[in-house]
Design a protein around this motif. Structure first.
Motif, PDB file in Angstrom:
ATOM      1  N   GLN A  29      94.515  45.818  80.456  1.00  0.00           N
ATOM      2  CA  GLN A  29      93.788  44.086  80.894  1.00  0.00           C
ATOM      3  C   GLN A  29      93.597  43.537  80.202  1.00  0.00           C
ATOM      4  OE1 GLN A  29      91.189  46.047  84.286  1.00  0.00           O
ATOM      5  NE2 GLN A  29      93.308  46.223  85.685  1.00  0.00           N
ATOM      6  N   ARG A  30      92.667  44.494  79.244  1.00  0.00           N
ATOM      7  CA  ARG A  30      92.070  43.360  78.937  1.00  0.00           C
ATOM      8  C   ARG A  30      93.036  42.867  76.971  1.00  0.00           C
ATOM      9  NH1 ARG A  30      88.543  46.145  77.566  1.00  0.00           N
ATOM     10  NH2 ARG A  30      89.220  47.223  76.241  1.00  0.00           N
ATOM     11  N   ALA A  31      93.417  43.484  76.829  1.00  0.00           N
ATOM     12  CA  ALA A  31      94.566  42.474  76.096  1.00  0.00           C
ATOM     13  C   ALA A  31      95.581  41.833  76.641  1.00  0.00           C
ATOM     14  CB  ALA A  31      95.731  44.101  76.218  1.00  0.00           C
ATOM     15  N   GLN A  36     106.772  43.541  75.417  1.00  0.00           N
ATOM     16  CA  GLN A  36     106.522  44.555  73.840  1.00  0.00           C
ATOM     17  C   GLN A  36     105.274  44.195  73.404  1.00  0.00           C
ATOM     18  OE1 GLN A  36     109.040  40.961  72.369  1.00  0.00           O
ATOM     19  NE2 GLN A  36     110.658  41.422  73.423  1.00  0.00           N
ATOM     20  N   ILE A  37     103.929  44.117  73.147  1.00  0.00           N
ATOM     21  CA  ILE A  37     103.011  44.219  72.500  1.00  0.00           C
ATOM     22  C   ILE A  37     102.582  45.772  72.744  1.00  0.00           C
ATOM     23  CG2 ILE A  37     101.131  43.348  71.761  1.00  0.00           C
ATOM     24  CD1 ILE A  37     102.125  40.281  71.837  1.00  0.00           C
ATOM     25  N   ILE A  38     102.284  45.762  74.459  1.00  0.00           N
ATOM     26  CA  ILE A  38     101.389  46.335  74.627  1.00  0.00           C
ATOM     27  C   ILE A  38     102.283  47.841  75.619  1.00  0.00           C
ATOM     28  CG2 ILE A  38      99.144  44.836  75.329  1.00  0.00           C
ATOM     29  CD1 ILE A  38     100.604  45.108  77.893  1.00  0.00           C
ATOM     30  N   GLY A  39     103.566  47.787  74.891  1.00  0.00           N
ATOM     31  CA  GLY A  39     104.594  49.032  75.115  1.00  0.00           C
ATOM     32  C   GLY A  39     104.667  48.799  76.888  1.00  0.00           C
ATOM     33  N   SER A  40     104.813  47.496  78.195  1.00  0.00           N
ATOM     34  CA  SER A  40     104.801  47.942  78.920  1.00  0.00           C
ATOM     35  C   SER A  40     106.421  47.672  79.656  1.00  0.00           C
ATOM     36  CB  SER A  40     103.151  47.250  79.618  1.00  0.00           C
ATOM     37  OG  SER A  40     103.737  47.230  81.524  1.00  0.00           O
ATOM     38  N   THR A  41     105.827  46.457  80.991  1.00  0.00           N
ATOM     39  CA  THR A  41     107.728  46.126  81.381  1.00  0.00           C
ATOM     40  C   THR A  41     106.312  44.643  81.749  1.00  0.00           C
ATOM     41  OG1 THR A  41     106.854  46.750  83.454  1.00  0.00           O
ATOM     42  CG2 THR A  41     108.458  48.223  82.292  1.00  0.00           C
ATOM     43  N   ALA A  42     107.488  43.349  81.929  1.00  0.00           N
ATOM     44  CA  ALA A  42     106.893  42.105  82.107  1.00  0.00           C
ATOM     45  C   ALA A  42     106.886  42.345  83.922  1.00  0.00           C
ATOM     46  CB  ALA A  42     108.332  41.146  82.193  1.00  0.00           C
ATOM     47  N   PRO A  43     107.008  42.792  84.488  1.00  0.00           N
ATOM     48  CA  PRO A  43     106.621  43.124  86.075  1.00  0.00           C
ATOM     49  C   PRO A  43     105.194  43.735  86.564  1.00  0.00           C
ATOM     50  CG  PRO A  43     108.567  43.467  86.352  1.00  0.00           C
ATOM     51  CD  PRO A  43     108.723  43.759  84.989  1.00  0.00           C
ATOM     52  N   GLY A  44     104.800  44.803  85.278  1.00  0.00           N
ATOM     53  CA  GLY A  44     103.881  45.985  84.673  1.00  0.00           C
ATOM     54  C   GLY A  44     102.779  45.086  84.494  1.00  0.00           C
ATOM     55  N   VAL A  45     103.015  44.051  83.737  1.00  0.00           N
ATOM     56  CA  VAL A  45     101.852  43.055  82.774  1.00  0.00           C
ATOM     57  C   VAL A  45     101.305  42.186  84.036  1.00  0.00           C
ATOM     58  CG1 VAL A  45     101.015  41.075  81.583  1.00  0.00           C
ATOM     59  CG2 VAL A  45     102.550  42.997  80.333  1.00  0.00           C
ATOM     60  N   HIS A  46     102.183  41.220  84.630  1.00  0.00           N
ATOM     61  CA  HIS A  46     101.911  40.645  86.131  1.00  0.00           C
ATOM     62  C   HIS A  46     101.067  41.782  86.824  1.00  0.00           C
ATOM     63  CE1 HIS A  46     104.558  37.137  85.241  1.00  0.00           C
ATOM     64  NE2 HIS A  46     105.264  38.145  85.192  1.00  0.00           N
ATOM     65  N   VAL A  47     101.253  42.168  87.310  1.00  0.00           N
ATOM     66  CA  VAL A  47     100.144  43.646  87.886  1.00  0.00           C
ATOM     67  C   VAL A  47      98.117  43.821  87.376  1.00  0.00           C
ATOM     68  CG1 VAL A  47      99.489  46.262  88.362  1.00  0.00           C
ATOM     69  CG2 VAL A  47     102.091  44.901  89.078  1.00  0.00           C
ATOM     70  N   LEU A  48      98.998  43.886  85.500  1.00  0.00           N
ATOM     71  CA  LEU A  48      97.929  44.127  85.063  1.00  0.00           C
ATOM     72  C   LEU A  48      96.969  42.780  85.546  1.00  0.00           C
ATOM     73  CD1 LEU A  48      98.577  45.959  81.965  1.00  0.00           C
ATOM     74  CD2 LEU A  48      97.718  46.891  83.346  1.00  0.00           C
ATOM     75  N   LEU A  49      97.537  41.695  85.348  1.00  0.00           N
ATOM     76  CA  LEU A  49      96.851  40.498  84.892  1.00  0.00           C
ATOM     77  C   LEU A  49      96.559  39.890  86.597  1.00  0.00           C
ATOM     78  CD1 LEU A  49      99.239  38.228  83.176  1.00  0.00           C
ATOM     79  CD2 LEU A  49      97.182  38.092  82.226  1.00  0.00           C
ATOM     80  N   SER A  50      97.201  40.018  87.578  1.00  0.00           N
ATOM     81  CA  SER A  50      97.024  40.366  88.969  1.00  0.00           C
ATOM     82  C   SER A  50      95.765  41.100  88.990  1.00  0.00           C
ATOM     83  CB  SER A  50      97.621  40.600  89.474  1.00  0.00           C
ATOM     84  OG  SER A  50      97.121  40.236  91.114  1.00  0.00           O
ATOM     85  N   ALA A  83      93.678  42.268  86.813  1.00  0.00           N
ATOM     86  CA  ALA A  83      92.376  41.864  85.782  1.00  0.00           C
ATOM     87  C   ALA A  83      91.428  40.827  86.290  1.00  0.00           C
ATOM     88  CB  ALA A  83      93.115  41.950  84.664  1.00  0.00           C
ATOM     89  N   ARG A  84      92.138  39.864  87.224  1.00  0.00           N
ATOM     90  CA  ARG A  84      91.570  38.115  87.977  1.00  0.00           C
ATOM     91  C   ARG A  84      90.427  39.024  88.508  1.00  0.00           C
ATOM     92  NH1 ARG A  84      97.448  36.700  87.280  1.00  0.00           N
ATOM     93  NH2 ARG A  84      97.188  35.197  85.470  1.00  0.00           N
ATOM     94  N   LYS A  85      91.761  39.411  89.623  1.00  0.00           N
ATOM     95  CA  LYS A  85      90.403  39.673  90.716  1.00  0.00           C
ATOM     96  C   LYS A  85      89.638  41.342  89.849  1.00  0.00           C
ATOM     97  CE  LYS A  85      90.512  43.257  94.481  1.00  0.00           C
ATOM     98  NZ  LYS A  85      91.756  44.456  95.147  1.00  0.00           N
ATOM     99  N   ARG A  86      89.096  41.521  89.179  1.00  0.00           N
ATOM    100  CA  ARG A  86      88.333  42.327  88.867  1.00  0.00           C
ATOM    101  C   ARG A  86      87.034  41.651  88.040  1.00  0.00           C
ATOM    102  NH1 ARG A  86      84.311  45.241  89.101  1.00  0.00           N
ATOM    103  NH2 ARG A  86      83.228  46.667  87.389  1.00  0.00           N
ATOM    104  N   LEU A  87      87.671  40.798  87.077  1.00  0.00           N
ATOM    105  CA  LEU A  87      86.696  39.703  86.898  1.00  0.00           C
ATOM    106  C   LEU A  87      85.823  38.245  87.353  1.00  0.00           C
ATOM    107  CD1 LEU A  87      88.852  38.844  83.572  1.00  0.00           C
ATOM    108  CD2 LEU A  87      86.914  39.866  83.465  1.00  0.00           C
ATOM    109  N   ARG A  88      86.876  38.167  88.855  1.00  0.00           N
ATOM    110  CA  ARG A  88      86.380  37.350  89.405  1.00  0.00           C
ATOM    111  C   ARG A  88      85.152  38.065  90.440  1.00  0.00           C
ATOM    112  NH1 ARG A  88      91.378  35.810  91.337  1.00  0.00           N
ATOM    113  NH2 ARG A  88      91.837  37.418  92.482  1.00  0.00           N
ATOM    114  N   GLU A  89      85.268  39.507  90.474  1.00  0.00           N
ATOM    115  CA  GLU A  89      84.088  40.777  90.715  1.00  0.00           C
ATOM    116  C   GLU A  89      82.885  40.543  90.601  1.00  0.00           C
ATOM    117  OE1 GLU A  89      86.336  44.260  91.501  1.00  0.00           O
ATOM    118  OE2 GLU A  89      86.700  43.207  93.626  1.00  0.00           O
TER     119      GLU A  89
END
Length: 67
Positions: free
Chosen positions: A19-21, A38-52, A54-60
């Protein structure tokens, strides 16, 4: 370093490594999800989930009592 910067760094440290990366690569460095995947070994949809999540957690973590 101002208080907001310290709070943000502390909040980022509480995210998972992926999430941090994703947050740093996307929001600070401007990488698109496909390249982050590609950098973190995931998929583009997976990155979107990570970002979503992570943003929610950061807001909290960064909420203030006067908000």
């Amino acid at each position: 370093m101002d208080e907001l910067s310290r709070d943000l760094i502390a909040a980022l440290a509480k995210l998972s490594e992926k999430q941090r990366a994703a947050v740093v690569l996307h929001h600070a460095e401007g990488y698109p999800a496909r390249e982050i995947a590609q950098i973190i070994g995931s998929t583009a949809p997976g990155v979107h989930v990570l970002l979503s999540r992570a943003r929610k957690r950061l807001r909290e973590l960064l909420e203030t009592d006067d908000a």
